[in-house]
Design a protein around this motif. Structure first.
Motif, PDB file in Angstrom:
ATOM      1  N   TRP A 163       0.796  -1.228   0.000  1.00  0.00           N
ATOM      2  CA  TRP A 163       0.000   0.000   0.000  1.00  0.00           C
ATOM      3  C   TRP A 163       0.828   1.277   0.000  1.00  0.00           C
ATOM      4  CZ3 TRP A 163      -4.357  -1.431  -1.631  1.00  0.00           C
ATOM      5  CH2 TRP A 163      -4.951  -2.617  -1.206  1.00  0.00           C
ATOM      6  N   HIS A 164       2.134   1.166   0.194  1.00  0.00           N
ATOM      7  CA  HIS A 164       2.951   2.374   0.182  1.00  0.00           C
ATOM      8  C   HIS A 164       4.078   2.308  -0.856  1.00  0.00           C
ATOM      9  CE1 HIS A 164       4.756   6.046   1.723  1.00  0.00           C
ATOM     10  NE2 HIS A 164       5.935   5.430   1.782  1.00  0.00           N
ATOM     11  N   GLN A 226      18.153   6.720   8.578  1.00  0.00           N
ATOM     12  CA  GLN A 226      17.193   7.624   9.218  1.00  0.00           C
ATOM     13  C   GLN A 226      16.028   7.973   8.294  1.00  0.00           C
ATOM     14  OE1 GLN A 226      18.944  10.990  11.159  1.00  0.00           O
ATOM     15  NE2 GLN A 226      17.022  12.128  11.303  1.00  0.00           N
ATOM     16  N   ASN A 227      16.305   8.381   7.065  1.00  0.00           N
ATOM     17  CA  ASN A 227      15.225   8.785   6.156  1.00  0.00           C
ATOM     18  C   ASN A 227      14.322   7.610   5.784  1.00  0.00           C
ATOM     19  OD1 ASN A 227      15.721  11.522   6.009  1.00  0.00           O
ATOM     20  ND2 ASN A 227      17.155  11.339   4.314  1.00  0.00           N
ATOM     21  N   GLN A 228      14.922   6.427   5.565  1.00  0.00           N
ATOM     22  CA  GLN A 228      14.109   5.260   5.221  1.00  0.00           C
ATOM     23  C   GLN A 228      13.215   4.846   6.380  1.00  0.00           C
ATOM     24  OE1 GLN A 228      17.403   5.383   4.687  1.00  0.00           O
ATOM     25  NE2 GLN A 228      17.595   5.316   2.452  1.00  0.00           N
ATOM     26  N   LEU A 234       6.136   7.162   9.441  1.00  0.00           N
ATOM     27  CA  LEU A 234       5.048   8.042   9.015  1.00  0.00           C
ATOM     28  C   LEU A 234       3.874   7.239   8.472  1.00  0.00           C
ATOM     29  CD1 LEU A 234       6.957  10.983   7.268  1.00  0.00           C
ATOM     30  CD2 LEU A 234       5.716  11.048   9.433  1.00  0.00           C
ATOM     31  N   TRP A 235       4.189   6.226   7.683  1.00  0.00           N
ATOM     32  CA  TRP A 235       3.120   5.361   7.169  1.00  0.00           C
ATOM     33  C   TRP A 235       2.437   4.622   8.311  1.00  0.00           C
ATOM     34  CZ3 TRP A 235       2.879   0.041   7.659  1.00  0.00           C
ATOM     35  CH2 TRP A 235       1.820  -0.581   6.984  1.00  0.00           C
ATOM     36  N   ALA A 247       8.220   9.795  16.393  1.00  0.00           N
ATOM     37  CA  ALA A 247       8.573  10.382  15.102  1.00  0.00           C
ATOM     38  C   ALA A 247      10.082  10.364  14.932  1.00  0.00           C
ATOM     39  CB  ALA A 247       8.048  11.811  14.991  1.00  0.00           C
ATOM     40  N   ILE A 248      10.517  10.576  13.695  1.00  0.00           N
ATOM     41  CA  ILE A 248      11.925  10.699  13.350  1.00  0.00           C
ATOM     42  C   ILE A 248      12.079  11.952  12.505  1.00  0.00           C
ATOM     43  CG2 ILE A 248      13.877   9.684  12.104  1.00  0.00           C
ATOM     44  CD1 ILE A 248      12.871   6.980  12.729  1.00  0.00           C
TER      45      ILE A 248
END
Length: 445
Positions: A163-164, A226-228, A234-235, A247-248
């Motif tokens: 779904w993402h 970190q970004n991954q 978030l998803w 959160a990150i």
């Protein structure tokens, strides 16, 4: 004078005196020249082709007959013989004998020479064409899910992928095609989610009860992810799988602003325009990077439909990169016209096929990869394509308004304006800052 076969004490010995007879005539076609296993290279290649495509009945496989016709177009017989004796030829033998099914799924299980052979089978219309990078990403998802042992984690990762990540892959595919780097980026996102879920599970907690402290400690040892990981969290928060207060932050990425000096850039471009010893493909690509700051991933996707002929100046060609046409210099236009006339696919049996790409790859329906073009430009003396682009953009924004530059090169307005400010073009902000500094405050702010 006869050739010397061996030196002896009495003197040189010719082949006839040594009792040897060399044949230079092919017994099959009668052609004179060097023989390969007793035949001329062309006859030997055709015999190897018959042996490779022989089915259980000893005749050529009817299913693979179109592929054999494609391979017969090899310009160099030696290259064809060499290919048939390597892993690609071994896979063809397995298909012809029935040991290997002729399908995409069967080729997915192989490792060597699969990509090239798959392209030939699609070109010969033996296999249906498919989006290879999308199919590879689906295999990446399956491999990742097979490594997960916890059923709940496997369900979460499957939902995340379906779904993402898959919608992102289809979005790339619809815009400009899903390339290898985009697929690898999506695969790293999924792998990072797997690593984070495993860490949470080993700490004796679950995803719905994870804390900010646990996530922060995991980031200390996995800073590069970190970004991954942020994308996954978030998803997960959107799907109400984790607490809303976890959160990150976005990782700060530094942009490389190093440039290639104008002297080196201009001299290298001038050499590429005049040096006939270099390949025409590398010369045109290098000039477009050095003079106009084009990215290699955009260059390789250029097609004939994007080239224009100037209506008033004969011999001047242009590129349709953005809203307005970019007209090239006459010398570069002449090189571009030569490339349009001489371009050919890289694969030996496909050199006679038409291709819409200016920089074709192994197959006529695919362009050269960006990484391949970057390696070829490095051999020309361009230390880095990013440095060459930075130098070209910095020089252009000093001579052309940034909005006009964005329309000519197809850049985003924000990108062109940022380079405009880096070049010192935003003088209004400098004046405003000086005026503000000169005004002493009269009261509390």
């Amino acid at each position: 004078m006869a050739a010397v076969f061996r030196q002896e004490e009495a003197g040189p010995l010719c082949p006839e005196c040594a009792g040897l007879n060399f044949a230079y005539r092919c017994p099959a076609c009668g052609a004179m020249g060097r023989l390969l296993h007793g035949q001329c290279p062309r006859c030997r290649a055709l015999q190897e082709l018959d042996e490779t495509f022989a089915g259980p009945d000893g005749q050529r496989s009817s299913q693979l007959a179109p592929l054999a016709e494609v391979l017969e177009q090899y310009e160099q017989p030696y290259s064809l013989v060499l290919y048939l004796r390597r892993p690609g030829g071994q896979l063809i033998r397995a298909m012809a004998s029935g040991d290997l099914e002729c399908s995409h799924e069967a080729l997915d299980a192989q490792t060597a020479s699969v990509h090239h052979l798959r392209g030939l089978l699609v070109l010969a219309e033996v296999l249906e064409p498919r989006e290879e990078q999308l199919a590879q990403f689906k295999r990446d998802i399956k491999v990742c899910l097979d490594e997960v042992t916890d059923p709940h984690d496997k369900t979460v990762l499957a939902r995340y992928a379906r779904w993402h990540l898959m919608p992102l892959a289809h979005h790339h595919l619809e815009r400009s095609g899903l390339n290898r780097f985009q697929r690898e980026h999506l695969r790293r996102k999924l792998q990072t989610a797997h690593v984070l879920l495993t860490h949470i599970r080993r700490r004796g907690t679950t995803l719905d009860s994870v804390t900010q402290t646990l996530v922060d400690r995991w980031l200390i040892a996995n800073k590069s992810r970190q970004n991954q990981a942020r994308s996954f969290l978030l998803w997960a928060a959107t799907c109400h799988l984790i607490p809303q207060n976890v959160a990150i932050a976005t990782a700060i990425r530094t942009v490389d602003r190093s440039i290639m000096s104008d002297a080196d850039r201009i001299l290298t471009a001038l050499r590429l325009e005049t040096d006939e010893s270099e390949h025409i493909t590398d010369r045109v690509a290098g000039c477009l990077v050095l003079q106009y700051g084009l990215r290699t991933d955009r260059l390789v996707n250029l097609t004939i439909d994007q080239f224009l002929v100037h209506p008033e100046e004969p011999g001047v060609l242009g590129l349709q990169l953005g809203r307005d046409p970019l007209w090239l210099r006459p010398r570069l236009s002449a090189l571009l016209q030569r490339l349009i006339n001489e371009r050919r696919p890289l694969a030996a049996p496909l050199r006679t096929r038409e291709t819409p790409y200016l920089f074709p790859g192994l197959r006529p329906d695919q362009p050269m990869t960006s990484a391949t073009l970057q390696r070829r430009l490095t051999r020309l003396g361009i230390p880095s394509t990013s440095k060459a682009r930075n130098g070209a953009w910095l020089a252009m924004v000093g001579a052309v308004h940034w909005k006009m530059l964005a329309d000519l090169l197809g850049l985003a307005d924000g990108t062109a304006h940022n380079w405009h400010k880096l070049n010192g073009g935003d003088r209004a902000s400098y004046v405003a800052s000086r005026l503000k500094a000169s005004q002493a405050p009269k009261g509390p702010e």
